[in-house]
Design a protein around this motif. Structure first.
Motif, PDB file in Angstrom:
ATOM      1  N   TYR A 132      -7.259  -5.571   4.181  1.00 51.37           N
ATOM      2  CA  TYR A 132      -6.589  -5.332   2.904  1.00 51.37           C
ATOM      3  C   TYR A 132      -6.251  -6.672   2.262  1.00 51.37           C
ATOM      4  CZ  TYR A 132      -6.252  -0.505   4.455  1.00 51.37           C
ATOM      5  OH  TYR A 132      -6.562   0.763   4.886  1.00 51.37           O
ATOM      6  N   ASP A 158      -8.304   0.822  -3.240  1.00 45.24           N
ATOM      7  CA  ASP A 158      -7.794  -0.228  -2.366  1.00 45.24           C
ATOM      8  C   ASP A 158      -8.454  -1.575  -2.683  1.00 45.24           C
ATOM      9  OD1 ASP A 158      -5.721   0.070  -0.441  1.00 45.24           O
ATOM     10  OD2 ASP A 158      -6.928   1.521   0.661  1.00 45.24           O
ATOM     11  N   ARG A 209       0.824  -1.211   0.000  1.00 46.31           N
ATOM     12  CA  ARG A 209       0.000   0.000   0.000  1.00 46.31           C
ATOM     13  C   ARG A 209       0.863   1.267   0.000  1.00 46.31           C
ATOM     14  NH1 ARG A 209      -3.161   1.551   3.532  1.00 46.31           N
ATOM     15  NH2 ARG A 209      -4.838   2.307   2.185  1.00 46.31           N
TER      16      ARG A 209
END
Length: 476
Positions: A419, A309, A295
């Protein structure tokens, strides 16, 4: 019966025998269970597709099921038949584990949790005998699990409950016994004829597909998986450390170090997107660390959730139909709100496979923690708050409307996700990607033999075309 009526390709002898055996099993009134095992790439899904067509043409009732939400979506896509999870097929929500009328906000500090109680559905009377086809059955467990998602399902023993749901049913389990077994179990009970026969006193047939179809046999991915399969099947214990036989093939790309592996993965998803590649690692700690690294390269402000994302859903979501293991891309961020001390944010997300778009409240507290769910204290607060809101509408916990409102409440059904740039091997089961980047460090060698072979086998066989791995000392 002509095979060509049910398949778009010519079956090899192995597949032909499997198809014939399964059709005979379905027609035999005395038989209960059929186990179809097969190596990665041997065409299990091809056989399932033909069986479904044969069942349909012969007007034999059937249900296509997956052991997980991801597995059910994959088999549905491959066969073009609707599939559901085993859980959604056999369980129905009954009630909460506590009478909320007897609780108050002061009870929040007490130990224990409030759980959703699911029981077996009631079969309709005079139901015709049904054939249940269960894909990725290596993940069907029968060891009572402690609840980690605030839900208790039946007896807690999934395989036992599946047989009890329809004692007259016929069950076809499809899977690969060399893959990882259910969490905390050493074998996959649904793929063990001896276990089912002895434990449930059922007649069991089994057959195994062994001829590779998906890739050239000489490819390194297949050769490595076959080597691992033999080590696992023979319960081979080798002198420490066990070594992974993987070098010397064009479909296995060796990297100099872990940083290069991660950077190359980042370049891959920058140029081609998320759909065809993933990075598999061993633990949630590795997953969190790698996600942070990725990220930092992809997202300008990596300290908070951003448009673009990639997330992985960690619990089935009733409002959207998203299931545990689904990957979604954040399209829009909306207002933030805090409800009973829990932080939510309104998001629009797109499911990566189907391209379906959903608007939902996402629980930020999960995203920014190292956990995959809220804790029991937060869960209690949500339920007691919901109870008070229902009381204001004169709706009691015993009312059917209470249950319906539970399914539609945006706070109780806040999306739980982490994530998803890197995923653990367990979360990868049931999925396939063109490129798999496999992150291994020395700690993988701490897994017990022969279980380590199942971990390696599962991770390696997620790759359809190329496997990327660091050239480490325990590779040969």
């Amino acid at each position: 019966m002509l095979e060509e009526d049910y398949f778009d390709i010519k079956l090899n002898k192995n597949q032909s025998k499997a198809f014939t055996r399964i059709c005979s099993f379905v027609e035999d009134e005395k038989e209960n269970v059929f186990i179809l095992k097969g190596y990665a790439g041997t065409g299990k899904s091809t056989i399932v597709k033909g069986i479904l067509k044969w069942l349909s043409e012969n007007k034999i009732p059937f249900q296509l099921l997956g052991s997980t939400g991801r597995a059910s979506k994959v088999i549905s896509d491959k066969t073009k038949h609707n599939a559901s999870t085993v859980h959604s097929a056999i369980y129905v929500f009954k009630n909460l584990s506590e009478d909320l009328d007897k609780l108050s906000k002061n009870d929040l500090d007490k130990k224990g949790q409030i759980s959703l109680q699911f029981g077996l559905k009631q079969l309709e009377e005079n139901s015709e005998k049904t054939v249940y086809i269960i894909d990725e059955a290596s993940m069907i467990g029968n060891k009572k699990q402690s609840s980690s998602s605030f839900a208790n399902f039946g007896s807690g023993q999934l395989l036992n409950d599946l047989f009890n749901y329809d004692p007259a049913g016929k069950f076809i389990f499809i899977g690969d016994a060399s893959q990882l077994p259910p969490v905390s179990e050493t074998l996959s009970p649904a793929l063990s004829a001896s276990h089912i026969s002895e434990k449930f006193n059922l007649n069991v047939q089994e057959y195994e597909l062994t001829e590779i179809m998906r890739q050239e046999f000489e490819g390194g991915i297949i050769k490595s998986s076959m080597h691992l399969r033999k080590l696992h099947e023979n319960n081979t214990i080798v002198p420490w450390p066990p070594k992974l036989k993987i070098k010397g093939s064009t479909d296995i790309i060796l990297k100099n170090n872990h940083l290069t592996l991660i950077n190359d993965y980042i370049d891959q998803i920058k140029s081609e997107g998320f759909e065809n590649s993933t990075l598999i690692c061993q633990s949630n700690r590795h997953r969190d660390e790698i996600n942070r690294i990725i990220r930092k390269e992809l997202i300008k402000d990596s300290n908070e959730l951003a448009v673009g994302d990639l997330l992985m859903v960690t619990q089935n979501n009733l409002l959207t139909g998203l299931v545990n293991g689904d990957q979604v891309i954040v399209l829009e961020k909306g207002e933030r709100r805090t409800h009973v001390g829990i932080n939510f944010i309104k998001v629009r997300v797109q499911e990566m496979h189907s391209k379906d778009i959903f608007s939902v409240l996402l629980i930020e507290d999960v995203i920014y923690s190292s956990k995959t769910n809220i804790d029991s204290f937060q869960h209690k607060k949500l339920l007691i708050d919901f109870h008070y809101r229902m009381k204001q509408k004169n709706t009691k916990q015993s009312d059917d409307k209470f249950k319906e409102e539970m399914k539609n409440d945006p706070y109780l059904n806040g999306l739980k996700a982490v994530y998803g740039y890197a995923i653990t091997c367990h979360k990868s089961q049931g999925g396939e990607w063109e490129n798999v980047y496999l992150y291994l460090d020395n700690k993988i060698l701490g897994l017990k033999q022969p279980g380590i072979y199942q971990w390696w086998y599962t991770a390696i066989t997620r790759a359809k075309k190329r496997l990327h791995i660091v050239d480490d000392w325990f590779l040969k």
